[in-house]
Design a protein around this motif. Sequence first.
Motif, PDB file in Angstrom:
ATOM      1  N   PRO A 211       0.792  -1.232   0.000  1.00 55.10           N
ATOM      2  CA  PRO A 211       0.000   0.000   0.000  1.00 55.10           C
ATOM      3  C   PRO A 211       0.827   1.286   0.000  1.00 55.10           C
ATOM      4  O   PRO A 211       0.273   2.338   0.308  1.00 55.10           O
ATOM      5  N   ASP A 212       2.077   1.192  -0.329  1.00 56.46           N
ATOM      6  CA  ASP A 212       2.870   2.415  -0.440  1.00 56.46           C
ATOM      7  C   ASP A 212       2.607   3.028  -1.809  1.00 56.46           C
ATOM      8  O   ASP A 212       3.075   2.518  -2.823  1.00 56.46           O
ATOM      9  N   PHE A 213       1.835   4.109  -1.822  1.00 56.01           N
ATOM     10  CA  PHE A 213       1.444   4.707  -3.084  1.00 56.01           C
ATOM     11  C   PHE A 213       2.345   5.861  -3.491  1.00 56.01           C
ATOM     12  O   PHE A 213       2.027   6.617  -4.389  1.00 56.01           O
ATOM     13  N   SER A 214       3.475   5.978  -2.811  1.00 58.73           N
ATOM     14  CA  SER A 214       4.331   7.124  -3.111  1.00 58.73           C
ATOM     15  C   SER A 214       4.905   7.033  -4.518  1.00 58.73           C
ATOM     16  O   SER A 214       5.364   8.021  -5.061  1.00 58.73           O
ATOM     17  N   GLY A 215       4.858   5.850  -5.112  1.00 58.55           N
ATOM     18  CA  GLY A 215       5.381   5.692  -6.470  1.00 58.55           C
ATOM     19  C   GLY A 215       4.634   6.519  -7.504  1.00 58.55           C
ATOM     20  O   GLY A 215       5.138   6.745  -8.602  1.00 58.55           O
ATOM     21  N   PHE A 216       3.459   6.995  -7.129  1.00 61.54           N
ATOM     22  CA  PHE A 216       2.712   7.852  -8.044  1.00 61.54           C
ATOM     23  C   PHE A 216       3.051   9.323  -7.860  1.00 61.54           C
ATOM     24  O   PHE A 216       2.491  10.169  -8.537  1.00 61.54           O
ATOM     25  N   GLY A 217       3.936   9.623  -6.935  1.00 61.85           N
ATOM     26  CA  GLY A 217       4.192  11.039  -6.706  1.00 61.85           C
ATOM     27  C   GLY A 217       5.632  11.342  -6.347  1.00 61.85           C
ATOM     28  O   GLY A 217       5.895  12.275  -5.613  1.00 61.85           O
TER      29      GLY A 217
END
Lengths: 349, 502, 378
Positions: A211-217
């Motif tokens: 759930p680490d969504f930092s890859g989109f930002g």
Amino acid sequence: MRRVTTLAAAILAGALVLTSCGGDDAAETTPKDDTGTSAAASDIKVGLAYDIGGRGDQSFNDAAAAGLDKAAEEFGVETKEAEASNGEPESAKEERLRALASAGFNPIIAVGFAYSASVVTVAKELPDTQFAIIDDSAAVGDNIANLLFAEEQGSFLVGAAAALKSEAGNIGFVGGVDVPLIHKFEAGYKAGAEAVNPDIEVQIKYLTQPPDFSGFGDPAKGKTAAAGMFDNGADVVYQAAGGSGGGVFEAAKDAGGFAIGVDSDQYNTADPAVQDVIITSMLKKVDVAVYDFLKTVTEDNFTAGPLTYDLEKDGVGYSTSGGQIDDITDKLEEYKEQIISGEITVPTE
Amino acid sequence: MAVELTGITKRFPGVVANSDINIAVRRGHVHAIVGENGAGKSTLMKILYGMQRPDEGTITINGHTVSFSSPSDAIGAGVGMVHQHFMLADNLTVLENVVLGSEPTRGGVIDFGAARRRITEISDNYGLDVQPDRLVEDLGVGDRQRVEILKVLYRGARILILDEPTAVLVPQEVDELFDNLRELKEEGLTVLFISHKLDEVLQVADEITVIRRGTTVDTVDPAQVTARQLAELMVGSELPTPETRESTVTDEQVLRVADLSVRATDGRPLLEDVTLTIHRGEVLGIAGVEGNGQAELVEAIMGMRVLSGGVVHLGSKDITTWSTRKRREAGIAYIPEDRHRHGLLLDSPLWENRVLGHQTERPNVKGQWIDRASARRDTARIVEQYDVRTPGIDVLASSLSGGNQQKLIVGREMSGSPKVLVAAHPTRGVDVGAQAAIWDYIRDARRNGLAVLLISADLDELIGLSDSLKVILRGRFVADVDPAQVTPEQLGSAMTGAGERP
Amino acid sequence: MSVATAAPRVDLRRLGITIAAPTLAIVFSLLITALILISTGDPVMSTLDQVWAYGKQPRVIALTVNQATTYYLSALAVAIGFRMNLFNIGVDGQYRLAAFAAAVVGSSFELPKPLHLFVIVLVAMLVGAMWAGIAAVLKVTRGVSEVISTIMLNAIATALIAFMLREVAVEVAGSNNIGTKPIAESGALPGIPLIPESPLEVFGFIVVAALAGVAYTVVLGRTRFGFDLRATGHSESAAVASGVNVRRMVIVSMLLSGAVAGLVGMPQLLGGASRSYSLDFPAGLGFTGIAIALLGRNNALGMAFSALLFSFLDASSIILDINDISKEIVLIMQGTIVLSVVVAYELVRRYSIVAEQRRVSRQLAEEQASARPKEVST
């Protein structure tokens, strides 16, 4: 006790500042009064519920907002937008939908898969309200329309473009977060490239794991990943990484290679300094989907169930701004015809 | 006169720290202020340095009456203080440390050049031999002290207060410091030198003022007095002595400590091969200048310290490896030296403080549960029996005066019929009435068979209460003394190393 | 001298002082909020009206109570550490890892209902305790500050969940969500129709939260263990001298804090619709818990009120958003409450210590004056 209290206050203050930063950009770009101003007034009130980020994310949500704005102007519908808070539970999303419905908004468009379960729950409670959810087909109901995209088809075309443009026979794909949605981009891209050159090497890299969504930002992560691919011999890299994409473009610029944008025509939206490395972009026309959906509603034509925006509906495609792929558009159009006609079936995984 | 203190009085709740202090210090003199620990020296210096305001009395600096509300006022008037514990930032250079807080600026930029020139100048003038660009962490203790002195001079001080400056120095460094002080004096500076080491005071001071129990008793010329006379002045003799009448010592050994050694984390020995035995009904007093291993001895017996060697026996049991709690449960009671840090929960009500240290024993607990009702009842008993002046047992411990806090601790520790009492400075900072009461409690308990280890800086207390006495110096017992034979002066001399062993 | 030994009467003065600080803080933050609303041109009174009208609907009350249940557990976990002067900032990572592990274990088998629930909750508590225990062991053996280590452990928990989710995740067909396999029906904790006329039920786990609050109060206030813990929090040096084994206390209280943290995700996991740990599982509750523990002054009842206040504010952000008032105002309000309550508590604490000292010495002076003529002091 006092040491702890002081420390806690300091850290909390920091955390709260960070949290509020998360929602900041959305707040700054709060839209003008949302009431329709067009001549063709309509009594339809449209509610739009975003996931975190909301209007102003320069990406997915903005595309939805663009479709909404266009519909408001043309059909004179009243609109209302609401946005999720960081880390909120499912119940808050449900409540957002309910609150919109009880304020008289109908239809309600939920932007993003995060609303999947909430839409199902609330749609069941409120059978007279029409719902649409973007990018999710799991939410099924008599009053739920699922607006889907054949991202793999668009990706197939830019994959073919990448293979045609590649001199090294080596291309790359940078995915933002390792989720099923992005797998579709990858699968189509790979299939398209292999259709052109069966021996082509495709490097694949996802920036973060859910759930680490930092890859989109995280442009820095994007840059590192893409630079690695260029170092390993790639000369074209396709990014499906949202806000991290800027880093991919920079890496392409540094390495003297090419990049392919995603969602919107990034030749026009990216930093002008990297414009010339963006040979094309895979278009995912969320604005079209939102606009079309509202059109059917104003025409009293709501249809529940999945509606896939593919090449045939012109819901996905590729851009030609910059003219760098003018020499191969014939070839790409040929593939496009073959996909539409069913001659080529693009894999989704 | 550089400094004149007239009629200075300072009261804290329940205690008078200073009363009617009168001192006159001549310009260009080294003026020593001597007194026992707890006599009120530190309070006095804090008043002179603006850290505390006197309730009564006046301070005159160079003929002008002043009223300091903060140290910066004092510095403004040319009074500087070198603290016992250095206040230097290790990772900065000497130069940076000296200018810290009073940086010379030129156009908003720190002018290190000017600062360096001034530091070198001061250092040369007073023979301080300070190198401005060395890192403080590379300096030895003596060097650091000189940096502290320079720091004060840099800020324009003409009157220096040195609080126990020799406590941290080795003998050669002490000599160097005294040389520095003489140079300062020659340049017309005034030094107030606080100490309880009599031989040192006699060596360096031009005048000596003695403080006892918060008030000035005399000012003497060092050429005219001996260490012995000074000790006599410090200790006094007109006070009611806590004399223990008949011996109650038995030959039943209760606490036996053998070859006890404790080391600091850096390997320095704090206690070396200490051996003692206390019998039922015996009070064993430990005399010594503070910081010579008393605290470590107490903590070792209480199981709060890691031993590097030795054994502790309680009765016939070897308790060397026992936890503090187990020792307390086995009957070792403890009156700590610092009641605020070790003896009380200041923010908790009295009845919870009665439970503290006895939270596994009746009447405070029943099994795993705190027995509030009976703990409260027992607190009320202690309050009554030990005359703790309080409006109730729900007030916070912090709102009691020192003497009443101490009586509560004594009452608590005497509860549950302990076998051994470890009492560190049981009457420190306590008013005279409470002091007499606490002495009585200890005497009674002794008569009932308690074995007491008494650590004190109050020589009357030590001599009066103890059945036998040991003198501790640098972590070792250096003498056994018979309290029936010794006078406070002799004992003081033995402790301070002023010669004249009894 | 006679001393009152009767059971402690409710000390009205002290109670007043205790309530004064949070009240001041809330009023202060309301003022700040009003100022911001005025500066952005939003009508203050009608905004508050809207929030109130919205918030008192039965449905929203149920929502508020549900969210508060989660917050409350988080605050309890933080408070256990606070009472001992330990700052468990890692509740966040602990509950996420615990919920994840509980979801994985709970979905791998079926058991009779009470047993299935029990196993899931037990796994969550054990995993939470284990994760907090790492920080405790580091502190006790290597002297690592628990603040640093728990922050790091939060990050590690995130990465660990990402890694393991990849191994065990099932894709929800047609959705971009991925999560653990849903827990079988036997692992569902039914809701309670607590709020009349609300279509929403209240999490069944609210019972556990309430019991946890009671246990917290009893254990800390009435047991030997609780006394040792509080003594260590008040003064570690005094606790050591009193025979408390501080290292052991650090370990035990961190384990307890972590175990309670493990409960934080349970209302959602057992009472939510999906019964799985998926990408949209709520995150960040551990930090909210810190705020609530501060506001509630580590008091079981105080924290319950604080949790309700925070979740009410959260709920009102939804209606504010819809009424075109920036919902960030809620964050500002929550932040202001926390910061001002810390200041207010410290002020009140100092004031009350001085006041009590004065009161005691005055009372004693009166007593003395009436008992005997005062000694003449020199």
